[in-house]
Design an enzyme around this catalytic site. Structure first.
Site, PDB file in Angstrom:
ATOM      1  N   SER A  62       0.850  -1.193   0.000  1.00 39.84           N
ATOM      2  CA  SER A  62       0.000   0.000   0.000  1.00 39.84           C
ATOM      3  C   SER A  62       0.880   1.235   0.000  1.00 39.84           C
ATOM      4  O   SER A  62       1.883   1.307   0.720  1.00 39.84           O
ATOM      5  CB  SER A  62      -0.948  -0.010   1.205  1.00 39.84           C
ATOM      6  OG  SER A  62      -0.240  -0.183   2.413  1.00 39.84           O
ATOM      7  N   GLY A  92      -0.379   4.679   0.126  1.00 39.12           N
ATOM      8  CA  GLY A  92      -1.079   5.909   0.478  1.00 39.12           C
ATOM      9  C   GLY A  92      -1.749   6.522  -0.733  1.00 39.12           C
ATOM     10  O   GLY A  92      -2.470   5.856  -1.475  1.00 39.12           O
ATOM     11  N   GLY A 101      -5.687   0.858   4.862  1.00 33.46           N
ATOM     12  CA  GLY A 101      -4.890  -0.268   4.385  1.00 33.46           C
ATOM     13  C   GLY A 101      -5.522  -1.605   4.724  1.00 33.46           C
ATOM     14  O   GLY A 101      -5.399  -2.579   3.964  1.00 33.46           O
ATOM     15  N   ASP A 102      -6.211  -1.665   5.867  1.00 32.63           N
ATOM     16  CA  ASP A 102      -6.895  -2.901   6.255  1.00 32.63           C
ATOM     17  C   ASP A 102      -8.069  -3.182   5.316  1.00 32.63           C
ATOM     18  O   ASP A 102      -8.307  -4.328   4.931  1.00 32.63           O
ATOM     19  CB  ASP A 102      -7.399  -2.789   7.696  1.00 32.63           C
ATOM     20  CG  ASP A 102      -6.299  -2.405   8.666  1.00 32.63           C
ATOM     21  OD1 ASP A 102      -5.141  -2.791   8.429  1.00 32.63           O
ATOM     22  OD2 ASP A 102      -6.592  -1.694   9.653  1.00 32.63           O
TER      23      ASP A 102
END
Length: 315
Positions: A220, A222, A251-252
Site C-alpha cells: 500500500s 497511500g 490499508g486494512d
C-alpha cells in the site's frame, strides 16, 4: 472463507478537532468509538460488504467488554480467547484534510498459554482453500515468531496465509514464505534495509520477495495507491480521493477487498482493483469506520500492467 487473527486488538476512539495544537486544551466537535486492530478491521470490512469472515481475538477487562459489544453490534462473526489483562484503547486525532495523529497503547501482556490458545484456535480453521490473515502488532509476551509459526502450521494444513505486520515479526513471517504479504512502503523499506523512493524501487523489492518464495506481494502506497507483484506480473492501481477524512484502517480495508477477490477466484488485477477501491472508500469515513457497498460509487480507479517505474512516491 477468510479468517483473521489479531493478537493485539483495541478499542479505537477517534476525535475530530479543527487543529492539533500541542500543550493546548482542544474542543472536539465529533467523536466515535469502534472495535479496532488490523485483522478486526479486515473482518469488519468483509462483513460490511456481505462476506462471512471469522475474526479471532484475545479480549479481557472493561475495554474488552466494550470491544465485544461493539463487534456484536457490527454483526462481525467473532471468536474470543479470554485473557486476564484489559484490552488496549487507541486514540486517533483527526484534522480537516485527513491529517491523522494516532496514540497507540502497547496492549496487555499475554501469557504463553494465551498465545498457544490464540494459535490453536486459529489453526482449527486451517484447511485447503481457507485464507488465514495474521494482522497487526504483537502485544507484550507474544513471541516475535508468532506469525511465522502461523504461516508454517496453517500452510501445512493446506490453508493460504496472508501477513500484515511490521518489524521483527514481519521479517520472521516473510522468511516462512506466506502466500501473501501486505506491507506499506515504510514497512517494506524497513524489511529490506533501504529507502524506496520510487515506484520502481518498490516493485524491484517486491520481486525479490516473490523470488524468495512469497507468492503475492501487495504494497500500500497511500495517495499513490498500491502495487501487487506476483511471479507473472506487476500491477499498479490508484484511486484518488479529493475529500479525505481519516486514513485509519484504509490499508486494512484494502487488504480485505484484495483477499475477498482472491478468495472468490478473481484474477490479480481484479482483486487489486477491488482492494484499492475499498481502501479509498475508507478514507472518506470517520475513525475506523469501514465502507459498505453504497460507499464504493464515484471512486475513479486506474490500473496498469506497465507501471511508471520512475514515479516518485509521496512521503
Amino acid at each position: 472463507m477468510i479468517v483473521t487473527l489479531t493478537p493485539n486488538p483495541s478499542v479505537d476512539r477517534a476525535v475530530t478537532v479543527d487543529a492539533l495544537r500541542r500543550g493546548h486544551v482542544l474542543r472536539a466537535h465529533a467523536s466515535r468509538v469502534d472495535p479496532g486492530g488490523k485483522g478486526v478491521n479486515v473482518g469488519r470490512a468483509l462483513s460490511a460488504m456481505g462476506a462471512d469472515p471469522l475474526v479471532i481475538v484475545p479480549s479481557g477487562g472493561p475495554e474488552g467488554a466494550l470491544f465485544e459489544t461493539l463487534l456484536a453490534e457490527d454483526g462481525t462473526p467473532t471468536r474470543v480467547v479470554p485473557i486476564a489483562e484489559s484490552m488496549r484503547m487507541n486514540i486517533s486525532v483527526l484534522e480537516p484534510g485527513g491529517t491523522t495523529t494516532k496514540l497507540n497503547e502497547a496492549g496487555p501482556a499475554l501469557t504463553a498459554a494465551d498465545v498457544d490458545s490464540l494459535l490453536e484456535t486459529t489453526l482449527e480453521h486451517a484447511a485447503p482453500g481457507v485464507w488465514i490473515a495474521g494482522c497487526g502488532s504483537l502485544p507484550p509476551g507474544a513471541p516475535a515468531d508468532l506469525y511465522a509459526a502461523l504461516v508454517r502450521e496453517a500452510q501445512a494444513r493446506g490453508a493460504r496465509v496472508a501477513v500484515d505486520t511490521s518489524g521483527a515479526p514481519f521479517a520472521a513471517a516473510v522468511a516462512a514464505a506466506p502466500t501473501l504479504i501486505k506491507p506499506n512502503r515504510i514497512e517494506l523499506a524497513e524489511l529490506c534495509g533501504r529507502s524506496l523512493d520510487t515506484l520502481g524501487a518498490v516493485i524491484d523489492t517486491a520481486r525479490e520477495l516473490v523470488a524468495a518464495g512469497v507468492e503475492n506481494v501487495a504494497v500500500s502506497l497511500g495517495r499513490d495507491g498500491a502495487v501487487l507483484v506476483t511471479a507473472e506480473e506487476a500491477l499498479h492501481a490508484t484511486a484518488v480521493i479529493t475529500d479525505p477524512v481519516s486514513t485509519v484502517g484504509a490499508g486494512d480495508c484494502m487488504l480485505a477487498g484484495l483477499l475477498l477477490g482472491l478468495d472468490q477466484g478473481a484474477g490479480a488485477a481484479s482483486a487489486l482493483s477491488q482492494g484499492v477501491v475499498w481502501g479509498a472508500a475508507a478514507v472518506r469515513l470517520e475513525g475506523t469506520a469501514v465502507p459498505t457497498p453504497a460507499h464504493l460509487v464515484d471512486i475513479p480507479l486506474s490500473i496498469t500492467r506497465e507501471p511508471e517505474l520512475a514515479l516518485p512516491l509521496d512521503d
